[in-house]
Enzyme design. Sequence first.
Site, PDB file in Angstrom:
ATOM      1  N   GLY A  16      48.806  49.232  39.042  1.00 15.36           N
ATOM      2  CA  GLY A  16      48.225  48.486  37.928  1.00 15.36           C
ATOM      3  C   GLY A  16      48.152  49.354  36.675  1.00 15.36           C
ATOM      4  O   GLY A  16      48.797  50.404  36.592  1.00 15.36           O
ATOM      5  N   PHE A  17      47.330  48.933  35.725  1.00 19.20           N
ATOM      6  CA  PHE A  17      47.229  49.671  34.465  1.00 19.20           C
ATOM      7  C   PHE A  17      46.818  51.128  34.688  1.00 19.20           C
ATOM      8  O   PHE A  17      47.347  52.038  34.062  1.00 19.20           O
ATOM      9  CB  PHE A  17      46.214  48.996  33.536  1.00 19.20           C
ATOM     10  N   GLY A  18      45.855  51.350  35.600  1.00 18.43           N
ATOM     11  CA  GLY A  18      45.366  52.706  35.833  1.00 18.43           C
ATOM     12  C   GLY A  18      46.382  53.576  36.554  1.00 18.43           C
ATOM     13  O   GLY A  18      46.690  54.689  36.115  1.00 18.43           O
ATOM     14  N   VAL A  82      47.650  50.009  52.096  1.00 18.22           N
ATOM     15  CA  VAL A  82      46.857  51.041  52.757  1.00 18.22           C
ATOM     16  C   VAL A  82      45.728  50.355  53.508  1.00 18.22           C
ATOM     17  O   VAL A  82      44.908  49.669  52.904  1.00 18.22           O
ATOM     18  CB  VAL A  82      46.293  52.027  51.727  1.00 18.22           C
ATOM     19  N   GLU A 173      40.748  31.155  28.473  1.00 11.65           N
ATOM     20  CA  GLU A 173      42.170  31.064  28.146  1.00 11.65           C
ATOM     21  C   GLU A 173      42.858  29.961  28.952  1.00 11.65           C
ATOM     22  O   GLU A 173      43.692  29.220  28.422  1.00 11.65           O
ATOM     23  CB  GLU A 173      42.829  32.435  28.345  1.00 11.65           C
ATOM     24  N   GLN A 321      41.748  48.410  29.382  1.00  9.25           N
ATOM     25  CA  GLN A 321      41.542  49.638  28.611  1.00  9.25           C
ATOM     26  C   GLN A 321      40.792  50.701  29.411  1.00  9.25           C
ATOM     27  O   GLN A 321      41.105  51.886  29.331  1.00  9.25           O
ATOM     28  CB  GLN A 321      40.782  49.330  27.311  1.00  9.25           C
TER      29      GLN A 321
END
Lengths: 435, 435
Positions: A16-18, A82, A173, A321
């Site tokens: 993912g983003f991280g 995992v 949204e 973020q």
Amino acid sequence: MDNTSKFPLVVIIGGGFGGLEVAKKLADAPVEVLMLDKHNYHTFQPLLYQVATGSLEAESIAFSLRKNFSGQKNFRFRIAEVSAIDSENNLLDTTIGPIAYDYLIIATGSTTNFFGNKEIERFAMPMKSIPEALNLRYLILQNLEEAVRTTNKDDRAALLSFVLVGAGPTGVELAGSLAELRNHILTKDYPELQKEEMKVYLVDFLPKVLGPFSDEGSNAAKEFLTGMGVEVLLNMKVESYDGKEIKFEGGKSIKTRNVIWSAGVMGVVPEGLSKDNLERGNRIRTDGSLRLNGYNNIFAIGDVAAMITDKTPKGHPGVAQVAIQQGQHAAKNILHILKGQPTEVFEYNDKGSLATIGRNKAIADLGKLKFQGFFAWLIWMFVHLISLLGFRNKIVVFINWVGSYFSNNGGTRLIIRGFKREELSKKDEQVSVPD
Amino acid sequence: MDNTSKFPLVVIIGGGFGGLEVAKKLADAPVEVLMLDKHNYHTFQPLLYQVATGSLEAESIAFSLRKNFSGQKNFRFRIAEVSAIDSENNLLDTTIGPIAYDYLIIATGSTTNFFGNKEIERFAMPMKSIPEALNLRYLILQNLEEAVRTTNKDDRAALLSFVLVGAGPTGVELAGSLAELRNHILTKDYPELQKEEMKVYLVDFLPKVLGPFSDEGSNAAKEFLTGMGVEVLLNMKVESYDGKEIKFEGGKSIKTRNVIWSAGVMGVVPEGLSKDNLERGNRIRTDGSLRLNGYNNIFAIGDVAAMITDKTPKGHPGVAQVAIQQGQHAAKNILHILKGQPTEVFEYNDKGSLATIGRNKAIADLGKLKFQGFFAWLIWMFVHLISLLGFRNKIVVFINWVGSYFSNNGGTRLIIRGFKREELSKKDEQVSVPD
């Protein structure tokens, strides 16, 4: 899998983003990097709702993890889940066998939280992954198809009612996107239906939409939604949903075949860690260096992590973020450890929040700067386009948006692998019709 | 479903190339049009192979049938499969109930023909629809993933061997596309694999590739393929395939986990028609007006039809151009009948044949004009782009192609809903992993 290199192996669970940031930041470091993910792609979650409503093809908001790191010499990738962490032996139990690590980054993200309500979990649709967004799209489109050939008025009304539970950015949204589908597309695609027959409800137990946003932003969002014909129902707590009727505390109920649940998330935590490590929302507690208490070599970042310090007693919000900045920070701390230097405490730089409701309508809370409407919408589009991985994806999404803007009839709305209604309760498995 | 209008109802079974033309041509006619298809989209079959190899997203070669006819006042659409035709009562038995027709167009197309070999049908992959092309993509990508983590040399070789049975345009285009994947992408995405480990075989029982093409075209195609590293095996008849090893008459065999079958097609014929109406390849025999013998109001067009006349004793080839022209002709004949005029005999205007092998390499047999190589490749691209439905699809495919041309690393190669190997034998049902 054995690490035969002379460098320590950093295993990242989740692309993912991280997870992406950790791997990128370690590109030139004296380490080997192994990323595990159950998919072979990164998902750009902020646009999942457009996949669900058929405005975007799934492949435009996904990007191959192998392709993304093609050329990074110290990077390897495996499709794997995992099941357990054996932290005493620095070993992972996975679907492709045991994997040893020297440093571990848990970046497994979050999944939908039904708060233990099995009935709602069975009948309401979640939307946290691309397969889930596609299932939701197929539910919506299949119900429109069924409505066309349903003459019983009540049945037809239930098929054409959409109840979105949770008025955070996802719910808002989706509500806006469904309202646009009704206002601009419904009668073009389905001449047998009337615009007024389709109802969109946005429900939350809080007294406002977009809870964490400023009051200006929240009020503007509610006004936009109402103007587009969405019924916003606040201070409403869901009691039950049996696939046919959603009931609220206090007696109100709505007959509907479409309930979409975005009312909460919880961390996806592999087995093997002590329950003492878990915070509210099934998140893994870390110290200021993003390491798990008591472990020198295990980090948790993003949605699955709760960095609990005096300054952040509840951790950080579950947004992209935070994951991005924590990913960069965890990588930096690994480099510090390798050099024998002390780790640094993570500090979140909040760049603000964005949410879109529809064409020319968005909310931007950027610190003291607050915008609502057209300018916020331009910011929203710009930020999302530059954040998408891959030049091709940026262009394809841009073309889709331009097309939709000028034609008011964008999107593909294809049912490529739909499902049979009787299989809805197995939706977490994967519910395709024969083809 | 009842026709309450004063106009006769033309029911079209199938939204392929032929069905589309019938509906379009009848737009302003004094009839009602109802199209039935098991999918809600039209499939641009000539580019299925690029979906299978991950070069194109599925949604770029599909187009919503509802959207395509949005605005055509006399057009209605239903997702439905027709199980039987009751020609005495002008009634269809369908998955959404009985449907009465005044005129019927059977445009159901063709499916893969395994010539009764159940074992091959179970283990070899077909590629005649978007879900099948996606299944094939997932097989290819999952086998590459498995090869990366397989140390046994024989197992790894079998995972990396691709045998394409049938050297018609589909087999040739797939072979070229897989060769390009090996030559340009394999080691970028999978640094653990060597280019030489991946083998692509193209097999046919005929002595030439692209059977119906000119000898120049056929020879050039073979040369292109060989130059790209494809092993072309001609005059070879498949005996068996058990999922692990494909055996040929004469004793040769290849250990492979990937057999793709494009060696034959057969018509998709609903129940209820007399077996006397069927020709070789399970096609429905029609007269020169494209009507079934003995029926005034039932037409068959495209792949499922065999128009048998003195001039066309075997019918027409199963290509898009035939379906398109027959669709237009069938519509015209319905208009003639409505006006009390005699029907006209269908005459096929053969515009030629195109096949592409890869970058800058294609074959164009356009009557007396024959091209091989770069110019043929430009023609191929142009013809396919203009034939795609939808402006968005044209642009998105064009961008994909330009990107691939300049980067040599195009495509998305995503496994969005893969499957478990043990479910391969159920691939016609639904072969996806949970997600």
